[in-house]
Design an enzyme around this catalytic site. Structure first.
Site, PDB file in Angstrom:
ATOM      1  N   ILE A  70       0.821  -1.225   0.000  1.00 23.23           N
ATOM      2  CA  ILE A  70       0.000   0.000   0.000  1.00 23.23           C
ATOM      3  C   ILE A  70       0.853   1.273   0.000  1.00 23.23           C
ATOM      4  O   ILE A  70       0.347   2.355  -0.280  1.00 23.23           O
ATOM      5  CB  ILE A  70      -1.011   0.049   1.178  1.00 23.23           C
ATOM      6  CG1 ILE A  70      -0.313  -0.137   2.531  1.00 23.23           C
ATOM      7  CG2 ILE A  70      -2.132  -0.968   0.976  1.00 23.23           C
ATOM      8  CD1 ILE A  70      -1.165   0.269   3.727  1.00 23.23           C
TER       9      ILE A  70
ATOM     10  N   THR B  41      -9.432   1.448  14.928  1.00 27.99           N
ATOM     11  CA  THR B  41      -9.552   0.714  16.190  1.00 27.99           C
ATOM     12  C   THR B  41      -9.996   1.627  17.333  1.00 27.99           C
ATOM     13  O   THR B  41      -9.774   2.848  17.282  1.00 27.99           O
ATOM     14  CB  THR B  41      -8.165   0.102  16.526  1.00 27.99           C
ATOM     15  OG1 THR B  41      -8.163  -0.347  17.863  1.00 27.99           O
ATOM     16  CG2 THR B  41      -7.038   1.123  16.396  1.00 27.99           C
ATOM     17  N   ASP B  42     -10.543   1.015  18.378  1.00 24.77           N
ATOM     18  CA  ASP B  42     -10.898   1.802  19.580  1.00 24.77           C
ATOM     19  C   ASP B  42      -9.656   2.186  20.384  1.00 24.77           C
ATOM     20  O   ASP B  42      -9.724   3.016  21.283  1.00 24.77           O
ATOM     21  CB  ASP B  42     -11.887   1.021  20.462  1.00 24.77           C
ATOM     22  CG  ASP B  42     -11.353  -0.309  20.990  1.00 24.77           C
ATOM     23  OD1 ASP B  42     -10.239  -0.716  20.606  1.00 24.77           O
ATOM     24  OD2 ASP B  42     -12.056  -0.947  21.801  1.00 24.77           O
TER      25      ASP B  42
ATOM     26  N   TYR C 270       1.463   1.144  18.054  1.00 27.09           N
ATOM     27  CA  TYR C 270       0.356   0.709  17.173  1.00 27.09           C
ATOM     28  C   TYR C 270      -0.779   1.729  17.205  1.00 27.09           C
ATOM     29  O   TYR C 270      -1.210   2.227  16.159  1.00 27.09           O
ATOM     30  CB  TYR C 270      -0.160  -0.674  17.611  1.00 27.09           C
ATOM     31  CG  TYR C 270      -1.513  -1.035  17.008  1.00 27.09           C
ATOM     32  CD1 TYR C 270      -1.668  -1.208  15.633  1.00 27.09           C
ATOM     33  CD2 TYR C 270      -2.649  -1.174  17.817  1.00 27.09           C
ATOM     34  CE1 TYR C 270      -2.909  -1.517  15.079  1.00 27.09           C
ATOM     35  CE2 TYR C 270      -3.887  -1.483  17.263  1.00 27.09           C
ATOM     36  CZ  TYR C 270      -4.012  -1.647  15.895  1.00 27.09           C
ATOM     37  OH  TYR C 270      -5.243  -1.940  15.348  1.00 27.09           O
TER      38      TYR C 270
ATOM     39  N   LYS D 234      -2.269   4.231  14.261  1.00 25.69           N
ATOM     40  CA  LYS D 234      -3.661   4.200  13.773  1.00 25.69           C
ATOM     41  C   LYS D 234      -4.314   5.568  13.989  1.00 25.69           C
ATOM     42  O   LYS D 234      -5.061   6.047  13.126  1.00 25.69           O
ATOM     43  CB  LYS D 234      -4.468   3.106  14.488  1.00 25.69           C
ATOM     44  CG  LYS D 234      -4.081   1.681  14.141  1.00 25.69           C
ATOM     45  CD  LYS D 234      -4.292   1.305  12.676  1.00 25.69           C
ATOM     46  CE  LYS D 234      -5.737   1.175  12.265  1.00 25.69           C
ATOM     47  NZ  LYS D 234      -5.892   0.627  10.900  1.00 25.69           N
TER      48      LYS D 234
ATOM     49  N   HIS E 290       0.692  -1.018  29.067  1.00 23.71           N
ATOM     50  CA  HIS E 290      -0.510  -1.833  28.830  1.00 23.71           C
ATOM     51  C   HIS E 290      -1.809  -1.074  29.158  1.00 23.71           C
ATOM     52  O   HIS E 290      -2.065  -0.746  30.317  1.00 23.71           O
ATOM     53  CB  HIS E 290      -0.396  -3.089  29.714  1.00 23.71           C
ATOM     54  CG  HIS E 290      -1.292  -4.193  29.327  1.00 23.71           C
ATOM     55  ND1 HIS E 290      -1.264  -5.413  29.964  1.00 23.71           N
ATOM     56  CD2 HIS E 290      -2.258  -4.294  28.387  1.00 23.71           C
ATOM     57  CE1 HIS E 290      -2.160  -6.210  29.416  1.00 23.71           C
ATOM     58  NE2 HIS E 290      -2.779  -5.543  28.460  1.00 23.71           N
TER      59      HIS E 290
HETATM   60  P1  NAD Z   1      -4.022  -8.584  10.298  1.00 23.96           P
HETATM   61  O1  NAD Z   1      -2.688  -8.258  10.874  1.00 23.96           O
HETATM   62  O2  NAD Z   1      -4.607  -9.935  10.506  1.00 23.96           O
HETATM   63  O3  NAD Z   1      -3.991  -8.341   8.722  1.00 23.96           O
HETATM   64  C1  NAD Z   1      -3.344  -7.254   8.127  1.00 23.96           C
HETATM   65  C2  NAD Z   1      -3.220  -7.526   6.649  1.00 23.96           C
HETATM   66  O4  NAD Z   1      -2.592  -6.383   6.018  1.00 23.96           O
HETATM   67  C3  NAD Z   1      -2.372  -8.746   6.308  1.00 23.96           C
HETATM   68  O5  NAD Z   1      -3.007  -9.530   5.318  1.00 23.96           O
HETATM   69  C4  NAD Z   1      -1.081  -8.132   5.770  1.00 23.96           C
HETATM   70  O6  NAD Z   1      -0.430  -8.967   4.791  1.00 23.96           O
HETATM   71  C5  NAD Z   1      -1.592  -6.852   5.142  1.00 23.96           C
HETATM   72  N1  NAD Z   1      -0.541  -5.824   5.035  1.00 23.96           N
HETATM   73  C6  NAD Z   1       0.332  -5.434   5.997  1.00 23.96           C
HETATM   74  N2  NAD Z   1       1.157  -4.494   5.498  1.00 23.96           N
HETATM   75  C7  NAD Z   1       0.795  -4.269   4.213  1.00 23.96           C
HETATM   76  C8  NAD Z   1       1.265  -3.413   3.186  1.00 23.96           C
HETATM   77  N3  NAD Z   1       2.299  -2.583   3.384  1.00 23.96           N
HETATM   78  N4  NAD Z   1       0.646  -3.433   1.982  1.00 23.96           N
HETATM   79  C9  NAD Z   1      -0.407  -4.275   1.768  1.00 23.96           C
HETATM   80  N5  NAD Z   1      -0.876  -5.133   2.694  1.00 23.96           N
HETATM   81  C10 NAD Z   1      -0.286  -5.126   3.910  1.00 23.96           C
HETATM   82  O7  NAD Z   1      -4.983  -7.440  10.853  1.00 23.96           O
HETATM   83  P2  NAD Z   1      -6.525  -7.512  11.246  1.00 23.96           P
HETATM   84  O8  NAD Z   1      -6.636  -7.951  12.653  1.00 23.96           O
HETATM   85  O9  NAD Z   1      -7.261  -8.213  10.181  1.00 23.96           O
HETATM   86  O10 NAD Z   1      -6.880  -5.960  11.213  1.00 23.96           O
HETATM   87  C11 NAD Z   1      -7.308  -5.339   9.997  1.00 23.96           C
HETATM   88  C12 NAD Z   1      -7.566  -3.867  10.266  1.00 23.96           C
HETATM   89  O11 NAD Z   1      -8.548  -3.724  11.295  1.00 23.96           O
HETATM   90  C13 NAD Z   1      -6.333  -3.115  10.754  1.00 23.96           C
HETATM   91  O12 NAD Z   1      -6.327  -1.841  10.153  1.00 23.96           O
HETATM   92  C14 NAD Z   1      -6.548  -2.996  12.260  1.00 23.96           C
HETATM   93  O13 NAD Z   1      -5.921  -1.835  12.771  1.00 23.96           O
HETATM   94  C15 NAD Z   1      -8.052  -2.904  12.343  1.00 23.96           C
HETATM   95  N6  NAD Z   1      -8.669  -3.404  13.599  1.00 23.96           N
HETATM   96  C16 NAD Z   1      -8.335  -4.653  14.070  1.00 23.96           C
HETATM   97  C17 NAD Z   1      -8.968  -5.130  15.220  1.00 23.96           C
HETATM   98  C18 NAD Z   1      -8.688  -6.512  15.761  1.00 23.96           C
HETATM   99  O14 NAD Z   1      -9.184  -6.867  16.846  1.00 23.96           O
HETATM  100  N7  NAD Z   1      -7.941  -7.352  15.066  1.00 23.96           N
HETATM  101  C19 NAD Z   1      -9.902  -4.323  15.900  1.00 23.96           C
HETATM  102  C20 NAD Z   1     -10.203  -3.059  15.375  1.00 23.96           C
HETATM  103  C21 NAD Z   1      -9.580  -2.616  14.226  1.00 23.96           C
HETATM  104  P1  TYD Z   2      -4.262  -8.679  21.942  1.00 20.33           P
HETATM  105  O1  TYD Z   2      -5.028  -9.856  21.430  1.00 20.33           O
HETATM  106  O2  TYD Z   2      -2.825  -8.544  21.579  1.00 20.33           O
HETATM  107  O3  TYD Z   2      -5.094  -7.390  21.522  1.00 20.33           O
HETATM  108  P2  TYD Z   2      -4.890  -5.822  21.964  1.00 20.33           P
HETATM  109  O4  TYD Z   2      -3.601  -5.671  22.657  1.00 20.33           O
HETATM  110  O5  TYD Z   2      -4.886  -5.132  20.648  1.00 20.33           O
HETATM  111  O6  TYD Z   2      -6.073  -5.501  22.819  1.00 20.33           O
HETATM  112  O7  TYD Z   2      -4.350  -8.677  23.527  1.00 20.33           O
HETATM  113  C1  TYD Z   2      -5.599  -8.672  24.187  1.00 20.33           C
HETATM  114  C2  TYD Z   2      -5.333  -8.570  25.672  1.00 20.33           C
HETATM  115  O8  TYD Z   2      -4.714  -9.784  26.110  1.00 20.33           O
HETATM  116  C3  TYD Z   2      -4.363  -7.467  26.046  1.00 20.33           C
HETATM  117  O9  TYD Z   2      -4.783  -6.897  27.286  1.00 20.33           O
HETATM  118  C4  TYD Z   2      -3.041  -8.164  26.216  1.00 20.33           C
HETATM  119  C5  TYD Z   2      -3.433  -9.529  26.710  1.00 20.33           C
HETATM  120  N1  TYD Z   2      -2.562 -10.666  26.314  1.00 20.33           N
HETATM  121  C6  TYD Z   2      -2.113 -11.573  27.277  1.00 20.33           C
HETATM  122  O10 TYD Z   2      -2.410 -11.441  28.482  1.00 20.33           O
HETATM  123  N2  TYD Z   2      -1.347 -12.618  26.858  1.00 20.33           N
HETATM  124  C7  TYD Z   2      -0.995 -12.791  25.546  1.00 20.33           C
HETATM  125  O11 TYD Z   2      -0.267 -13.760  25.215  1.00 20.33           O
HETATM  126  C8  TYD Z   2      -1.467 -11.862  24.567  1.00 20.33           C
HETATM  127  C9  TYD Z   2      -1.112 -11.992  23.124  1.00 20.33           C
HETATM  128  C10 TYD Z   2      -2.264 -10.808  25.003  1.00 20.33           C
END
Ligand code: NAD
Ligand code: TYD
Length: 357
Positions: free
Chosen positions: A62, A135-136, A161, A165, A299
């Site tokens: 991207i 994200t929140d 992170y 964002k 954290h």
């Molecule tokens: P993920 O890490 O599983 O997937 C990210 C994807 O982006 C991967 O397929 C990776 O290959 C691709 N990517 C990374 N760098 C890239 C680049 N330079 N060019 C093109 N592609 C690239 O993430 P996710 O958990 O699916 O999250 C997706 C989105 O949602 C993110 O923007 C994240 O901030 C947001 N989000 C995630 C959560 C959650 O709980 N996982 C919650 C709220 C918001």
């Molecule tokens: P995570 O799934 O990494 O999501 P985020 O940090 O984006 O909320 O972590 C969720 C919560 O779990 C966070 O408070 C950190 C905690 N955590 C553990 O206690 N052990 C673990 O191995 C991981 C990955 C997360």
């Protein structure tokens, strides 16, 4: 027929979103998935779609202006759904630079390429939309029970992170305010479900329980997250694209706050209940696997979303309650052991070993 350009579609939420869109709108959507396939991107997540004529995969970064402009030049993209990002807080603490590059510069590049492709005189062509998935965590950390993140809550990110964002959200807002660019932002709470990479809490715990490994719980285990089933998030994004107002942001959350230690215990109990009584793994599945480890730096204590605006304006509400969602998720990991073997080899394995040695 609408053409969607989905970035990061080979990752966790992106691949679930693509599945959701083809289930819900088959025949009326064309999807171009643009993904760099970093450690988090896995085409196995979409292997069922490889013969679908309405689905195209393009491997691209991207941040690469030429590659992204070329995709816009060759395709009349109607809607961008921008998921691509570095998404793991622990990785951002170890290596912040890649988070600034992908999440900030990458988002800026996506905005700029879309702005150039969609320009029409002083404004933009009809029907074009850019949905930025955020994200929140941009709102920082809550302490008191009964307080929530609203769309008006000031940004206060703490990790590299969430700071990256937050910066990307501000870049989107700048494009709306400066160019009247047709963008919207969603800020979602923690997702769980199929295809989630096992560096995040829920799939990591499921995988470790099944293989009899220790369950690392950071700090006192009392940090709170607001968990949402990923398909409910996919539905919310689809509805915001359809009904959301340009320039607005929408919080998405499950009203499902749980302490990390509660999540870990629920997973242990549910796996025990779902496995046959004579499964040899039953012997090692118990709370003794729980291991308290050093806390994550900086954290955040508690996240909790007030999804009032999306409910009132868009009519979206979470549908999958946690007991059902976690069973579906565990069932998926039971049935996809090969997927787990593939993603836990290579780069991930090295990272995992360094982190928990
Ligand atoms: P993920 O890490 O599983 O997937 C990210 C994807 O982006 C991967 O397929 C990776 O290959 C691709 N990517 C990374 N760098 C890239 C680049 N330079 N060019 C093109 N592609 C690239 O993430 P996710 O958990 O699916 O999250 C997706 C989105 O949602 C993110 O923007 C994240 O901030 C947001 N989000 C995630 C959560 C959650 O709980 N996982 C919650 C709220 C918001
Ligand atoms: P995570 O799934 O990494 O999501 P985020 O940090 O984006 O909320 O972590 C969720 C919560 O779990 C966070 O408070 C950190 C905690 N955590 C553990 O206690 N052990 C673990 O191995 C991981 C990955 C997360």
């Amino acid at each position: 027929m609408k053409t969607y350009l989905v970035t990061g579609g080979a990752g966790f939420i992106g691949s679930n979103f693509i599945h959701y869109m083809f289930e819900k709108h088959a025949g009326s959507v064309r999807i171009i998935n643009v993904d760099l396939l970093t450690y988090a991107g896995n085409l196995e997540n979409l292997s069922d779609l490889k013969d679908n004529p309405d689905y195209t995969f393009i491997k691209a970064d991207i941040c690469d202006t030429e590659a992204i402009s070329d995709i816009f030049a060759k395709n009349d993209v109607d809607i961008v759904v921008h998921f691509a990002a570095e998404s793991h807080v622990d990785r951002s603490i170890r290596d912040p630079g890649i988070f600034a590059r992908t999440n900030v510069i990458g988002t800026l590049n996506m905005l700029n390429c879309a702005r150039c492709a969609w320009a029409d005189g002083e404004g933009f062509k009809e029907g074009k939309k850019f949905l930025h998935v955020s994200t929140d965590e941009v709102y920082g950390s809550l302490t008191d029970e009964g307080t929530y993140f609203y769309e008006t809550t000031p940004y206060d990110p703490h990790s590299p992170y969430s700071a990256s964002k937050a910066s990307s959200d501000f870049m989107v807002k700048a494009y709306v305010d400066t160019y009247h660019f047709p963008a919207l932002i969603t800020n979602c709470s923690n997702n769980y479900g199929p295809y989630q990479f096992p560096e995040k809490l829920i799939p990591l715990i499921i995988n470790n329980v099944l293989s009899g490994k220790k369950l690392p719980v950071y700090g006192d285990g009392k940090n709170v997250r607001d968990w949402l089933y990923v398909m409910d998030h996919a539905k919310a994004i689809d509805m915001v694209i359809e009904k959301g107002r340009f320039g607005e942001k929408y919080n998405i959350g499950g009203h499902n706050e749980k302490q990390n230690i509660e999540i870990v215990k629920i997973i242990i109990d549910t796996i025990k209940e779902m496995l046959p009584a004579d499964d040899p793994r039953q012997d090692h599945i118990n709370y003794d696997l729980i291991t308290y480890v050093e806390d994550r730096k900086g954290h955040d204590r508690r996240y909790a979303i007030a999804p009032d605006k999306i409910r009132a304006e868009i009519g979206w509400e979470p549908e999958t309650m946690f007991p059902e969602g976690i069973r579906k998720t565990i069932r998926w990991y039971f049935d996809n052991t090969e997927w787990m073997e593939h993603v836990t080899s290579g780069d991930y394995q090295k990272y995992y070993e360094e982190m928990y040695k």
